[in-house]
Scaffold this active site. Structure first.
Site, PDB file in Angstrom:
ATOM      1  CG  ASP A  21      40.922  41.556  99.521  1.00 58.61           C
ATOM      2  OD1 ASP A  21      40.160  41.008  99.103  1.00 58.61           O
ATOM      3  OD2 ASP A  21      42.205  41.419  99.737  1.00 58.61           O
ATOM      4  CG  HIS A  38      30.833  38.991  97.727  1.00 60.34           C
ATOM      5  ND1 HIS A  38      32.235  39.531  97.828  1.00 60.34           N
ATOM      6  CD2 HIS A  38      31.291  37.823  97.145  1.00 60.34           C
ATOM      7  CE1 HIS A  38      33.199  38.758  97.440  1.00 60.34           C
ATOM      8  NE2 HIS A  38      32.573  37.431  97.346  1.00 60.34           N
ATOM      9  CG  LEU A 132      32.148  60.874  92.718  1.00 61.07           C
ATOM     10  CD1 LEU A 132      33.401  60.913  93.127  1.00 61.07           C
ATOM     11  CD2 LEU A 132      31.350  60.147  93.686  1.00 61.07           C
TER      12      LEU A 132
END
Ligand code: FPP
Length: 246
Positions: A21, A38, A132
């Site tokens: 955020d 963004h 991962l």
């Protein structure tokens, strides 16, 4: 499950989730439009993947787009969709080379065909990687996840293949998006807000929460390390007393 590091007695998380955020506010502070934030946020994604690889985190789940984000201005939603496509085409080979398994959780049926195809290709390419697990939550909502699991079980009860009394937490868990993953250990939220925003509601039950004021584009490997250091000093009691677990 939470785990102890092999080399030290400090707690290290196996599964970390992040609510990324603060992109809009980061951009505003610089006098730019929200979408600039963004685009800058992709840097934070790269840093967190790189950190997870170096620190043997097994699963990194990133909240890229919530089911509520469709309500944002159309132009912003469009830029976010373009960014996903851009990131998928520019990063997937690198992820594959690093033995990363990419998965997308959420209702992808609302995405355009090109994005859905890119997601399927990326998942297929990296399917057998055992390093991962990079879990991207896209058009995801925690309530949607629980609702899906509930409906799947209700169907079986309706068909007569399952008794209501047989349903327990482990069974419901098997129908959620993170069923096959280690339990969520640590949930990080950047950008200064202290809420869960309909992310991983079922999975967050015993996770440790970490909130930082750092806006997502500034969340670098040092910032991730601070979260991990903070987690290392927590005592996870799962409802027991401090004496029982120490
Ligand atoms: C929240 O910031 C961020 C998002 C809704 C999108 C996150 C997307 C990226 C970082 C880009 C690409 C990521 C992937 C994984 C492909 P906000 O807009 O709510 O910020 P604000 O609270 O300051 O307005």
């Amino acid at each position: 499950m939470n785990s102890e590091s092999q080399s030290t007695s400090k707690l290290v998380p196996q599964h970390v989730a992040i609510i990324m955020d603060g992109n809009g506010r980061w951009a505003k502070k610089k006098g730019k439009i929200r979408t600039f934030g963004h685009r800058a946020g992709v840097k934070g994604v790269r840093a967190s993947v790189s950190f997870s690889l170096k620190n043997n985190i097994k699963v990194l789940t990133l909240f890229a787009f919530s089911s509520e984000n469709w309500n944002r201005p159309q132009e912003e939603v469009g830029v976010l969709m373009e960014l996903f496509k851009m990131v998928l085409s520019s990063e997937v080979k690198k992820l594959h080379k690093n033995n990363v398994k990419l998965r997308v959780i959420g209702d992808t049926s609302r995405f355009d065909k090109k994005l859905v195809a890119q997601i399927q290709d990326a998942e297929a390419l990296t399917e057998n990687n055992d390093g991962l697990i990079l879990n991207i939550a896209a058009n995801y909502g925690g309530r949607w996840d629980i609702l899906n699991a509930t409906k799947a079980l209700a169907e079986q009860v309706k068909e007569g293949s399952l008794e209501c009394e047989q349903i327990d937490e482990a069974m419901l868990n098997r129908y959620t998006c993170c069923a096959d993953l280690p339990e969520l250990d640590l949930l990080i939220r950047t950008g200064g807000e202290t809420r869960i925003s309909n992310f991983l509601l079922w999975q967050v039950a015993y996770a440790e929460l970490y909130f930082t004021d750092t806006y997502w584009p500034d969340f670098n490997e040092d910032a991730f390390q601070l979260a991990i250091d903070n987690f290392a000093d927590r005592q996870r009691r799962y409802g027991m007393t401090g004496e029982q677990v120490s």
